[in-house]
Design a protein around this motif. Structure first.
Motif, PDB file in Angstrom:
ATOM      1  N   ASP A 199      72.653  -9.177  -9.953  1.00  0.00           N
ATOM      2  CA  ASP A 199      71.700  -9.913  -8.827  1.00  0.00           C
ATOM      3  C   ASP A 199      72.749  -9.437  -7.612  1.00  0.00           C
ATOM      4  OD1 ASP A 199      70.046 -11.052 -10.266  1.00  0.00           O
ATOM      5  OD2 ASP A 199      70.564 -13.115 -10.255  1.00  0.00           O
ATOM      6  N   ILE A 200      74.001  -9.575  -7.603  1.00  0.00           N
ATOM      7  CA  ILE A 200      74.423  -9.245  -6.344  1.00  0.00           C
ATOM      8  C   ILE A 200      74.328  -7.810  -5.980  1.00  0.00           C
ATOM      9  CG2 ILE A 200      77.195  -9.073  -5.509  1.00  0.00           C
ATOM     10  CD1 ILE A 200      76.893 -11.830  -5.858  1.00  0.00           C
ATOM     11  N   ARG A 201      74.377  -6.781  -6.865  1.00  0.00           N
ATOM     12  CA  ARG A 201      74.170  -5.574  -6.459  1.00  0.00           C
ATOM     13  C   ARG A 201      72.708  -5.292  -5.883  1.00  0.00           C
ATOM     14  NH1 ARG A 201      76.877  -4.389 -11.173  1.00  0.00           N
ATOM     15  NH2 ARG A 201      74.874  -3.972 -12.186  1.00  0.00           N
ATOM     16  N   HIS A 202      71.734  -6.155  -6.514  1.00  0.00           N
ATOM     17  CA  HIS A 202      70.487  -5.870  -5.926  1.00  0.00           C
ATOM     18  C   HIS A 202      70.418  -6.542  -4.719  1.00  0.00           C
ATOM     19  CE1 HIS A 202      66.178  -6.282  -6.020  1.00  0.00           C
ATOM     20  NE2 HIS A 202      66.221  -7.600  -5.677  1.00  0.00           N
ATOM     21  N   ALA A 203      71.058  -7.724  -4.564  1.00  0.00           N
ATOM     22  CA  ALA A 203      70.945  -8.338  -2.881  1.00  0.00           C
ATOM     23  C   ALA A 203      71.665  -7.530  -1.908  1.00  0.00           C
ATOM     24  CB  ALA A 203      71.877  -9.680  -3.035  1.00  0.00           C
ATOM     25  N   ALA A 204      72.710  -6.780  -2.265  1.00  0.00           N
ATOM     26  CA  ALA A 204      73.250  -5.870  -1.324  1.00  0.00           C
ATOM     27  C   ALA A 204      72.394  -4.820  -0.963  1.00  0.00           C
ATOM     28  CB  ALA A 204      74.642  -5.456  -1.729  1.00  0.00           C
ATOM     29  N   ASP A 205      71.706  -4.324  -2.119  1.00  0.00           N
ATOM     30  CA  ASP A 205      70.849  -3.079  -1.773  1.00  0.00           C
ATOM     31  C   ASP A 205      69.515  -3.521  -0.772  1.00  0.00           C
ATOM     32  OD1 ASP A 205      70.480  -0.680  -2.934  1.00  0.00           O
ATOM     33  OD2 ASP A 205      68.494  -1.281  -3.732  1.00  0.00           O
ATOM     34  N   LEU A 206      69.176  -4.759  -1.226  1.00  0.00           N
ATOM     35  CA  LEU A 206      68.051  -5.378   0.042  1.00  0.00           C
ATOM     36  C   LEU A 206      68.757  -5.289   1.206  1.00  0.00           C
ATOM     37  CD1 LEU A 206      66.604  -8.323  -2.422  1.00  0.00           C
ATOM     38  CD2 LEU A 206      65.358  -6.151  -1.927  1.00  0.00           C
ATOM     39  N   GLU A 221      80.530  -6.383  -1.766  1.00  0.00           N
ATOM     40  CA  GLU A 221      79.477  -5.483  -2.339  1.00  0.00           C
ATOM     41  C   GLU A 221      78.690  -4.783  -1.181  1.00  0.00           C
ATOM     42  OE1 GLU A 221      79.012  -4.503  -5.621  1.00  0.00           O
ATOM     43  OE2 GLU A 221      77.342  -3.069  -5.139  1.00  0.00           O
ATOM     44  N   PHE A 222      78.252  -5.530  -0.200  1.00  0.00           N
ATOM     45  CA  PHE A 222      77.419  -4.907   0.823  1.00  0.00           C
ATOM     46  C   PHE A 222      78.541  -4.229   1.918  1.00  0.00           C
ATOM     47  CE2 PHE A 222      75.979  -5.443   5.183  1.00  0.00           C
ATOM     48  CZ  PHE A 222      74.861  -4.736   5.414  1.00  0.00           C
ATOM     49  N   GLY A 223      79.758  -4.693   1.895  1.00  0.00           N
ATOM     50  CA  GLY A 223      80.661  -3.917   2.745  1.00  0.00           C
ATOM     51  C   GLY A 223      80.613  -4.188   4.170  1.00  0.00           C
ATOM     52  N   GLY A 224      79.821  -5.142   4.519  1.00  0.00           N
ATOM     53  CA  GLY A 224      79.811  -5.259   6.188  1.00  0.00           C
ATOM     54  C   GLY A 224      79.483  -6.789   6.496  1.00  0.00           C
ATOM     55  N   PRO A 225      79.504  -7.032   7.545  1.00  0.00           N
ATOM     56  CA  PRO A 225      79.498  -8.357   8.083  1.00  0.00           C
ATOM     57  C   PRO A 225      77.999  -8.844   7.926  1.00  0.00           C
ATOM     58  CG  PRO A 225      80.030  -7.208  10.047  1.00  0.00           C
ATOM     59  CD  PRO A 225      80.135  -6.090   8.798  1.00  0.00           C
ATOM     60  N   LEU A 226      77.557 -10.004   7.599  1.00  0.00           N
ATOM     61  CA  LEU A 226      76.336 -10.503   7.534  1.00  0.00           C
ATOM     62  C   LEU A 226      76.110 -11.641   8.603  1.00  0.00           C
ATOM     63  CD1 LEU A 226      76.156 -10.679   3.613  1.00  0.00           C
ATOM     64  CD2 LEU A 226      74.797  -9.003   4.890  1.00  0.00           C
ATOM     65  N   VAL A 227      74.724 -11.920   9.141  1.00  0.00           N
ATOM     66  CA  VAL A 227      74.731 -13.108   9.836  1.00  0.00           C
ATOM     67  C   VAL A 227      74.138 -14.154   8.850  1.00  0.00           C
ATOM     68  CG1 VAL A 227      73.829 -11.813  12.081  1.00  0.00           C
ATOM     69  CG2 VAL A 227      72.192 -12.540  10.165  1.00  0.00           C
ATOM     70  N   GLY A 228      74.538 -15.457   8.988  1.00  0.00           N
ATOM     71  CA  GLY A 228      74.129 -16.229   7.953  1.00  0.00           C
ATOM     72  C   GLY A 228      73.897 -17.642   8.618  1.00  0.00           C
ATOM     73  N   PRO A 229      72.846 -17.926   9.306  1.00  0.00           N
ATOM     74  CA  PRO A 229      72.406 -19.230   9.607  1.00  0.00           C
ATOM     75  C   PRO A 229      72.045 -19.982   8.524  1.00  0.00           C
ATOM     76  CG  PRO A 229      70.712 -17.709  10.213  1.00  0.00           C
ATOM     77  CD  PRO A 229      71.723 -16.979   9.703  1.00  0.00           C
ATOM     78  N   SER A 230      71.996 -21.272   8.601  1.00  0.00           N
ATOM     79  CA  SER A 230      71.480 -22.091   7.463  1.00  0.00           C
ATOM     80  C   SER A 230      70.247 -21.515   6.817  1.00  0.00           C
ATOM     81  CB  SER A 230      71.403 -23.479   7.747  1.00  0.00           C
ATOM     82  OG  SER A 230      70.821 -23.757   8.996  1.00  0.00           O
ATOM     83  N   ALA A 231      70.070 -21.435   5.731  1.00  0.00           N
ATOM     84  CA  ALA A 231      68.730 -20.912   4.956  1.00  0.00           C
ATOM     85  C   ALA A 231      67.713 -21.955   5.001  1.00  0.00           C
ATOM     86  CB  ALA A 231      69.137 -20.379   3.716  1.00  0.00           C
ATOM     87  N   ASN A 232      67.207 -22.313   6.067  1.00  0.00           N
ATOM     88  CA  ASN A 232      66.212 -23.517   6.227  1.00  0.00           C
ATOM     89  C   ASN A 232      65.288 -23.218   7.664  1.00  0.00           C
ATOM     90  OD1 ASN A 232      68.483 -24.060   7.773  1.00  0.00           O
ATOM     91  ND2 ASN A 232      67.256 -26.195   8.221  1.00  0.00           N
ATOM     92  N   PRO A 233      63.848 -23.461   7.690  1.00  0.00           N
ATOM     93  CA  PRO A 233      63.166 -23.384   8.670  1.00  0.00           C
ATOM     94  C   PRO A 233      63.905 -24.199   9.687  1.00  0.00           C
ATOM     95  CG  PRO A 233      61.796 -23.736   6.811  1.00  0.00           C
ATOM     96  CD  PRO A 233      63.163 -23.907   6.544  1.00  0.00           C
ATOM     97  N   SER A 234      63.853 -23.725  11.107  1.00  0.00           N
ATOM     98  CA  SER A 234      64.392 -24.217  12.174  1.00  0.00           C
ATOM     99  C   SER A 234      64.129 -25.707  12.302  1.00  0.00           C
ATOM    100  CB  SER A 234      64.093 -23.387  13.507  1.00  0.00           C
ATOM    101  OG  SER A 234      64.798 -23.915  14.588  1.00  0.00           O
ATOM    102  N   GLY A 235      64.812 -26.657  12.542  1.00  0.00           N
ATOM    103  CA  GLY A 235      64.577 -28.054  12.650  1.00  0.00           C
ATOM    104  C   GLY A 235      64.502 -28.791  11.332  1.00  0.00           C
TER     105      GLY A 235
END
Ligand code: AMP
Ligand code: MG
Length: 329
Positions: A7-14, A129-143
């Motif tokens: 799953d991690i490899r697949h996610a990094a690929d995406l 696995e991705f090898g770089g920085p990721l933006v990561g706001p909370s994973a919800n629709p705003s508000g």
């Protein structure tokens, strides 16, 4: 059972293909995208419906990776990272510009970037696995209320545009402390799981706290979108009340059903529904957003929240979220 490493490899690929991956952290689930891919970052804003003025937190595997997004990694930042990373402390510094600079969209065009290293094995594995920085706001629709389980994420983003890495429930439950090191004095922009006193102990200097939103004189530019007076709120109108007042409050509510978040178990007369909250700050923080979602799901007319104590940094951070969750629309 699915293979976690797969799953991690697949996610990094995406992520390499500019797609979005929701990942668990120790605070809440983040909506990940390649921080250096402008199109991917734009998709984060679009999918969340996030106002373009709200900058994103960048997640890094450690100081080494964090250096790639800031203009200069300072001694203060280094001391704090040593003390608190991986962990729920977000550090704000001038962003890197120029040829290897961060796309301005990450910081909503602003001069500073917020960066942190999440203390969660799945998040760290993904970053490595991705090898770089990721933006990561909370994973919800705003508000909406921040997600602390994969089910919360899927409820907000049921379509195929977000791949969800399942790491179970988040243990922190409320968001990171956001500390600005971009000005003269260190300044807490958003209280969180790491308290001011702990930061002061590491830095050996006083830490300022940003003005309370909505307070007199707080009309200037937004230092941090987490300072929005109304944020982290359930759909149902929510109110804070003192334990001493609650019989009267409930009586006022006769005829309509209220969901009542009590501190510990309490009897609540029908048709109201009690949602008992833990008495320990750590457990309360971890449970809060899931309970607010439960309250929403009950279809009650109001959510009544018993005011918790304020005698620790974590209770203060919880109080901050509750004030925003109950602020006038
Ligand atoms: P979230 O909505 O969970 O993504 O929260 C992100 C939070 O990070 C915002 O609400 C801000 O408090 C903070 N933040 C992100 N970038 C910056 C920045 N450049 N300057 C100040 N605060 C920031
Ligand atoms: Mg958020």
């Amino acid at each position: 059972m699915k293979d976690a490493a797969h799953d991690i490899r697949h996610a990094a690929d995406l992520l390499r293909r500019g797609r979005l991956v929701a990942f668990p952290t120790e605070t809440v689930y983040g909506l990940g995208a390649d921080a250096f891919n402008e199109g991917a970052v734009r998709a984060v804003y679009e999918v969340k419906g996030r106002p373009p003025v709200n900058p994103l937190i960048v997640h890094a595997s450690g100081p080494e990776m964090a250096r790639r997004v800031v203009a200069e990694w300072t001694d203060r930042a280094d001391a704090l990272a040593r003390a608190f990373w991986p962990g729920p402390l977000t550090i704000v510094l001038p962003r890197r510009t120029g040829r290897n600079g961060l796309p301005p969209i990450v910081t909503a065009g602003g001069p500073n970037v917020a960066v942190r290293c999440p203390d969660h094995p799945v998040a760290l594995a993904l970053l490595f696995e991705f090898g770089g920085p990721l933006v990561g706001p909370s994973a919800n629709p705003s508000g909406t209320v921040s997600p602390t389980t994969p089910e919360h994420v899927r409820a907000g983003f049921p379509g195929p545009e977000v791949f969800v890495l399942d790491g179970g429930a988040c243990r922190g439950g409320i968001e990171s402390t956001v500390l600005s090191l971009a000005g003269d004095a260190p300044r807490i922009l958003r209280p969180g799981l790491v308290g001011a006193a702990e930061i002061e102990r590491v830095l050996g200097e006083r830490v300022e706290t940003a003005a309370v939103p909505g307070a007199a004189g707080h009309g200037g530019a937004m230092e941090s979108p987490g300072l929005l007076a109304r944020h982290y709120a359930p759909r149902t109108p929510a109110h804070l009340f003192d334990a001493a007042d609650w019989p009267r409050v409930l009586d006022d509510d006769r005829g309509s059903r209220a969901a009542v978040l009590t501190l510990g178990p309490r009897d609540v007369p029908a048709p109201h529904v009690a949602i008992p909250m833990p008495r320990r700050a750590e457990d309360y923080a971890a449970a809060l957003y899931a309970r607010l979602r439960e309250a929403d799901a009950l279809g009650a007319a109001r959510v009544l929240i018993e005011r918790p104590p304020t005698d620790s940094a974590l209770w203060e951070a919880i109080g901050d979220r509750l004030r925003r969750a109950t602020a006038e629309r």
